[in-house]
Write a protein that holds these residues in place. Structure first.
Motif, PDB file in Angstrom:
ATOM      1  N   SER A  40       0.836  -1.195   0.000  1.00  0.00           N
ATOM      2  CA  SER A  40       0.000   0.000   0.000  1.00  0.00           C
ATOM      3  C   SER A  40       0.879   1.257   0.000  1.00  0.00           C
ATOM      4  CB  SER A  40      -0.900   0.013   1.237  1.00  0.00           C
ATOM      5  OG  SER A  40      -1.498   1.282   1.396  1.00  0.00           O
ATOM      6  N   TRP A  42      -0.210   4.379   0.260  1.00  0.00           N
ATOM      7  CA  TRP A  42      -0.686   5.312   1.289  1.00  0.00           C
ATOM      8  C   TRP A  42      -0.231   4.902   2.682  1.00  0.00           C
ATOM      9  CZ3 TRP A  42      -1.652   9.908  -0.074  1.00  0.00           C
ATOM     10  CH2 TRP A  42      -2.178  10.176  -1.335  1.00  0.00           C
ATOM     11  N   THR A  43      -0.212   3.623   2.943  1.00  0.00           N
ATOM     12  CA  THR A  43       0.270   3.146   4.240  1.00  0.00           C
ATOM     13  C   THR A  43       1.729   3.513   4.432  1.00  0.00           C
ATOM     14  OG1 THR A  43      -1.313   1.334   4.293  1.00  0.00           O
ATOM     15  CG2 THR A  43       0.654   1.097   5.666  1.00  0.00           C
ATOM     16  N   ASN A  44       2.531   3.304   3.408  1.00  0.00           N
ATOM     17  CA  ASN A  44       3.957   3.599   3.517  1.00  0.00           C
ATOM     18  C   ASN A  44       4.230   5.093   3.552  1.00  0.00           C
ATOM     19  OD1 ASN A  44       5.808   1.098   3.495  1.00  0.00           O
ATOM     20  ND2 ASN A  44       4.109   0.585   2.143  1.00  0.00           N
ATOM     21  N   THR A  46       2.175   7.310   4.892  1.00  0.00           N
ATOM     22  CA  THR A  46       1.782   7.679   6.255  1.00  0.00           C
ATOM     23  C   THR A  46       2.856   7.243   7.247  1.00  0.00           C
ATOM     24  OG1 THR A  46      -0.540   7.447   5.651  1.00  0.00           O
ATOM     25  CG2 THR A  46      -0.014   7.419   8.005  1.00  0.00           C
ATOM     26  N   PHE A  47       3.369   6.037   7.046  1.00  0.00           N
ATOM     27  CA  PHE A  47       4.398   5.518   7.938  1.00  0.00           C
ATOM     28  C   PHE A  47       5.658   6.378   7.887  1.00  0.00           C
ATOM     29  CE2 PHE A  47       7.898   2.475   8.843  1.00  0.00           C
ATOM     30  CZ  PHE A  47       7.603   2.264  10.178  1.00  0.00           C
ATOM     31  N   THR A  77      12.093   2.415   4.209  1.00  0.00           N
ATOM     32  CA  THR A  77      10.756   2.764   3.743  1.00  0.00           C
ATOM     33  C   THR A  77      10.817   3.573   2.455  1.00  0.00           C
ATOM     34  OG1 THR A  77       9.999   2.746   6.041  1.00  0.00           O
ATOM     35  CG2 THR A  77       8.542   3.773   4.435  1.00  0.00           C
TER      36      THR A  77
END
Length: 88
Positions: A40, A42-44, A46-47, A77
């Motif tokens: 994802s 968006w997950t990364n 955000t992370f 990341t």
């Protein structure tokens, strides 16, 4: 320092090492196979925003475990995000 309070820095270092190296296998796998379908973006994103906040916090406190762990996690990341952007 007593028992537990003497262990607190070691617990922090263990947490920093474990939560940092957990991203290494993912980054290596993405580089090797270039299959990013299950990742994802968006997950990364955000992370990594959270990692930048933690890094800033660590710098403000001059807390080397926070600084080191988050700096390395940002690198891993970033590789994951770059692979996702390049290979979809």
């Amino acid at each position: 320092m007593t028992g537990f309070s003497a262990a607190v820095p070691w617990i922090g270092m263990a947490a920093a090492v474990l939560t940092t190296i957990c991203w290494l296998p993912q980054a290596v796998r993405l580089i090797r196979y270039k299959d990013t379908r299950a990742i994802s973006l968006w997950t990364n994103l955000t992370f990594i925003a959270g990692l930048v906040c933690w890094l800033t916090y660590g710098i403000a406190l001059a807390d080397w475990p926070l600084i080191g762990a988050n700096a390395v996690s940002i690198v891993f990341t970033s590789v994951i995000i770059a692979m996702k952007l390049r290979y979809g």
